[in-house]
Design an enzyme around this catalytic site. Structure first.
Site, PDB file in Angstrom:
ATOM      1  N   ASP A 111       0.856  -1.195   0.000  1.00  0.00           N
ATOM      2  CA  ASP A 111       0.000   0.000   0.000  1.00  0.00           C
ATOM      3  C   ASP A 111       0.890   1.242   0.000  1.00  0.00           C
ATOM      4  OD1 ASP A 111      -1.791   2.026   0.499  1.00  0.00           O
ATOM      5  OD2 ASP A 111      -2.109   1.475   2.605  1.00  0.00           O
TER       6      ASP A 111
ATOM      7  N   ASP B 200      -3.994   3.975   2.586  1.00  0.00           N
ATOM      8  CA  ASP B 200      -5.433   3.737   2.780  1.00  0.00           C
ATOM      9  C   ASP B 200      -5.731   2.316   3.253  1.00  0.00           C
ATOM     10  OD1 ASP B 200      -4.991   2.265   0.499  1.00  0.00           O
ATOM     11  OD2 ASP B 200      -6.523   3.268  -0.720  1.00  0.00           O
TER      12      ASP B 200
ATOM     13  N   ASP C 145      -1.846  -1.278  -3.809  1.00  0.00           N
ATOM     14  CA  ASP C 145      -2.122  -0.537  -5.036  1.00  0.00           C
ATOM     15  C   ASP C 145      -0.992  -0.732  -6.045  1.00  0.00           C
ATOM     16  OD1 ASP C 145      -0.093   1.239  -4.035  1.00  0.00           O
ATOM     17  OD2 ASP C 145      -1.645   2.199  -2.798  1.00  0.00           O
TER      18      ASP C 145
ATOM     19  N   ASP D 105      -5.590 -10.906 -15.093  1.00  0.00           N
ATOM     20  CA  ASP D 105      -6.660 -11.830 -14.760  1.00  0.00           C
ATOM     21  C   ASP D 105      -7.838 -11.499 -15.668  1.00  0.00           C
ATOM     22  OD1 ASP D 105      -8.194 -13.724 -13.121  1.00  0.00           O
ATOM     23  OD2 ASP D 105      -6.698 -13.260 -11.573  1.00  0.00           O
TER      24      ASP D 105
ATOM     25  N   ASP E 136     -10.022 -16.778 -15.432  1.00  0.00           N
ATOM     26  CA  ASP E 136     -10.790 -17.172 -14.263  1.00  0.00           C
ATOM     27  C   ASP E 136     -11.898 -18.170 -14.625  1.00  0.00           C
ATOM     28  OD1 ASP E 136     -11.214 -16.307 -11.367  1.00  0.00           O
ATOM     29  OD2 ASP E 136     -13.221 -15.958 -12.162  1.00  0.00           O
TER      30      ASP E 136
ATOM     31  N   GLU F  85      -7.917 -21.260 -15.620  1.00  0.00           N
ATOM     32  CA  GLU F  85      -8.290 -21.860 -14.335  1.00  0.00           C
ATOM     33  C   GLU F  85      -9.480 -22.784 -14.562  1.00  0.00           C
ATOM     34  OE1 GLU F  85      -9.754 -20.758  -9.814  1.00  0.00           O
ATOM     35  OE2 GLU F  85     -10.649 -19.813 -11.557  1.00  0.00           O
TER      36      GLU F  85
ATOM     37  N   HIS G  54      -4.500 -17.157  -4.302  1.00  0.00           N
ATOM     38  CA  HIS G  54      -5.341 -16.340  -3.418  1.00  0.00           C
ATOM     39  C   HIS G  54      -6.592 -17.087  -2.931  1.00  0.00           C
ATOM     40  CE1 HIS G  54      -7.087 -16.187  -7.336  1.00  0.00           C
ATOM     41  NE2 HIS G  54      -8.195 -15.664  -6.839  1.00  0.00           N
ATOM     42  N   ASP G  55      -6.811 -18.307  -3.414  1.00  0.00           N
ATOM     43  CA  ASP G  55      -7.977 -19.091  -2.992  1.00  0.00           C
ATOM     44  C   ASP G  55      -7.599 -20.254  -2.084  1.00  0.00           C
ATOM     45  OD1 ASP G  55      -9.663 -17.556  -4.649  1.00  0.00           O
ATOM     46  OD2 ASP G  55      -9.311 -18.881  -6.369  1.00  0.00           O
TER      47      ASP G  55
HETATM   48  C1  GLC Z   1     -11.899 -17.975  -9.277  1.00  0.00           C
HETATM   49  C2  GLC Z   1     -11.061 -17.000  -8.500  1.00  0.00           C
HETATM   50  C3  GLC Z   1     -11.740 -16.737  -7.187  1.00  0.00           C
HETATM   51  C4  GLC Z   1     -13.080 -16.117  -7.472  1.00  0.00           C
HETATM   52  C5  GLC Z   1     -13.913 -16.978  -8.410  1.00  0.00           C
HETATM   53  C6  GLC Z   1     -15.037 -16.187  -8.997  1.00  0.00           C
HETATM   54  O1  GLC Z   1     -11.973 -19.219  -8.675  1.00  0.00           O
HETATM   55  O2  GLC Z   1      -9.772 -17.474  -8.366  1.00  0.00           O
HETATM   56  O3  GLC Z   1     -10.986 -15.907  -6.361  1.00  0.00           O
HETATM   57  O4  GLC Z   1     -13.781 -15.931  -6.279  1.00  0.00           O
HETATM   58  O5  GLC Z   1     -13.174 -17.448  -9.506  1.00  0.00           O
HETATM   59  O6  GLC Z   1     -14.557 -15.212  -9.868  1.00  0.00           O
END
Ligand code: GLC
Length: 562
Positions: A21, A25, A29, A98, A206, A264, A336-337
């Site tokens: 950051d 805030d 960023d 993404d 995604d 993905e 991140h998941d």
């Molecule tokens: C993918 C992303 C995840 C998101 C989902 C819906 O699995 O990695 O973070 O919540 O798609 O977009």
């Protein structure tokens, strides 16, 4: 195509909200990323993948996009983005974006139009359906199908205005786009070309294997004890998926070089992945499969299942063998998941944290495929000590908690036990840059607290320590550049029945590598012949005193001529 540059590359994923950051805030960023590009270059990353940075109501932290061709003001603007891209390119790193086009935000102008009336020209850009025949629209059970959404509740949202429902496989603020409509597809392709023309180097796509749906939208199977059904048979790898990806390739990527595409694909099978990644078929370069991160998930979603190493090896071995001839694997433990891998498949106690983080990195990076490093993984960052549900921010955790506790009769404690271990917020606590109060992430109040262990685990300390996880990852990435068998060698799994040791060989021409990782806290011996006198290329602890007897959480990489 056999020599594709990304086979020799390592991708580093940035979750911009939680990376750095620059303006206090509490939210990361683009300027914060620019400030830390040298960290990534020093590590040796070849490609940076940015989780979504587009304007978004942030219902799902940016995976709900309201404008595909701009930058979220919290993160910066297009000029700052261009500066970031230039800064990465100057350091020899590419940037992939993404691409979230299974759904948009419900605040995207496309959806606002679509929702406005049944005869709006964009009505058909999303999945609108009337209530179940004979049912009163808007009442429980009148939803067009029995599907549950990934984030809890029904996958259908009733819209008073026109008296119909729209489909949202994720949150109600993420309506699914209708890829059956060619105008939708053309709008997406035009947007993708616009980013490529701007200089970006590809896309992480995604949930891209959900874009084609069985248009009859059949009811799904209802599992005992769950409030909604699993509809995935109708939208995972749907009937037109290959066709759509090939069309996208023609319309967007044809004639452009140096790009990387990764789809993905939750639930994708090896056979489907071969078709998706065979270069002759022109779909995507690689896919993210999920089998190896679902291995510790039992039939009951609210019971933890411990890792069984033999299963993990069977799964990853199957993927290695399946994509040996055509196609290519992506390799990841974290994103991140997912919870932090050192807390999940390693041991995050002070005695073994660094060793097990390095061991996990070694095993992953030495497989055949392109490794992905998620921010903080190169420091051995751990899960966060979450308390109650009020400490979670993730829409998935909150939605699933509500459904489990309110509709399915689970106790808060059994649900929390699983969320603490597996919840996505574990990955999303801020990056730990130094030992100052907010870990050097922000001078303000971070949107999600910094893990208290940032005093011991942080980039500043690790960069100064040649034995750190950071420098080990740096050497691991370097090995891919200096030893061709790492990227190019074939793969043979060894010791498939061993519950402690993960062992395999890689072979290219006259060179063979032996990789062994000890996934346990006890010493273990690998009964593998023929490696006496081989050169030890890499280990995370001191050289084994007895040949092929590994200390707890030890990893070794040997090389020999064959
Ligand atoms: C993918 C992303 C995840 C998101 C989902 C819906 O699995 O990695 O973070 O919540 O798609 O977009």
């Amino acid at each position: 195509m056999t020599d594709s540059w990304w086979k020799k590359s390592v991708v580093y994923q940035i979750y911009p909200r939680s990376f750095a950051d620059s303006d206090g805030d509490g939210m990361g960023d683009l300027r914060g990323i620019i400030d830390h590009l040298d960290h990534l270059a020093e590590l040796g990353a070849d490609v940076l993948w940015l989780s979504p940075v587009y304007p978004s109501p942030q219902d799902d932290n940016g995976y709900d996009i309201s404008d595909y061709q701009d930058i979220e003001p919290l993160f910066g603007d297009l000029a700052t983005f261009d500066e970031l891209l230039a800064g990465a390119h100057e350091r020899g790193m590419k940037i992939i974006m993404d691409l979230v086009v299974n759904h948009s935000s419900d605040e995207h102008p496309w959806f606002l139009e679509s929702r406005s009336s049944t005869d709006n020209p964009k009505r058909d850009w999303y999945w609108w359906r009337p209530a179940r025949p004979g049912m009163q629209p808007g009442t429980p059970g009148a939803e067009p199908t029995n599907w549950g959404s990934v984030f809890g509740g029904s996958a259908w949202q009733f819209d008073e205005k026109t008296g119909e429902y729209y489909l949202h496989l994720f949150s109600a603020k993420q309506p699914d786009l209708n890829w059956e409509n060619p105008e939708v597809r053309q709008a997406v392709y035009a947007m993708m070309r616009w980013w490529l023309d701007r200089g970006v180097d590809g896309f992480r796509m995604d949930v891209i294997n959900m874009i084609s749906k069985d248009v009859s939208l059949p009811d799904g199977r209802l599992n005992a004890g769950s409030a909604y059904a699993d509809g995935s048979a109708a939208f995972i790898g749907g009937p037109r998926l290959h066709e759509f990806l090939q069309e996208m390739h023609r319309e967007v990527f044809e004639g452009r070089d140096g790009l990387l595409t990764v789809g993905e694909m939750p639930g994708v099978t090896v056979d489907e992945a071969i078709l998706h990644t065979d270069p002759d078929r022109r779909e995507v370069d690689m896919v993210f499969q999920f089998d190896h991160v679902w291995v510790d998930r039992g039939p009951d979603p609210w019971r933890l299942v411990p890792l069984q190493l033999t299963q993990l090896k069977a799964i990853l071995g199957r993927w290695q063998a399946g994509l040996a001839e055509a196609g290519w694997n992506s390799l990841y433990w974290n994103n991140h998941d997912q919870p932090r891998v050192v807390s999940r498949y390693g041991d995050d106690s002070p005695a073994h944290r660094a060793a097990s983080a390095k061991m996990l990195g070694t095993v992953l990076h030495l497989h055949r495929g392109t490794p992905y490093v998620y921010q903080g993984e190169e420091l051995g960052m751990t899960n966060y000590p979450f308390g109650g549900i009020d400490e979670f921010r993730d829409i998935e955790a909150l939605g699933q908690y509500r459904q489990a506790v309110e509709l399915e009769g689970r106790t808060p404690e059994e649900v929390l036990t699983v969320l603490r271990a597996r919840g996505r917020d574990n990955a999303r606590t801020p990056m730990q840059w130094d030992d100052s109060p907010n870990g050097g992430f922000s001078t303000g109040t971070p949107w999600l607290p910094v893990n208290p262990n940032h005093r011991e685990i942080n980039a500043h300390a690790q960069r100064a320590d040649p034995d750190s996880v950071f420098h080990y990852y740096r050497r691991l990435i370097e090995l891919r550049k200096t030893e061709p068998a790492v990227a190019g060698g074939d793969f043979t799994m060894l010791l498939p029945d061993d519950e402690r040791l993960y062992a395999f060989t890689r072979r290219l021409g006259g060179t063979e590598l032996l990789v062994i990782g000890n996934f346990s806290g006890v010493e273990a011996h690998a009964a593998i012949d023929g490696w006496d006198g081989a050169e030890l290329l890499l280990t995370n602890l001191d050289e084994p005193r007895t040949h092929l007897t590994l200390a707890p959480w030890q990893a070794v990489v040997y090389r020999r001529a064959v």
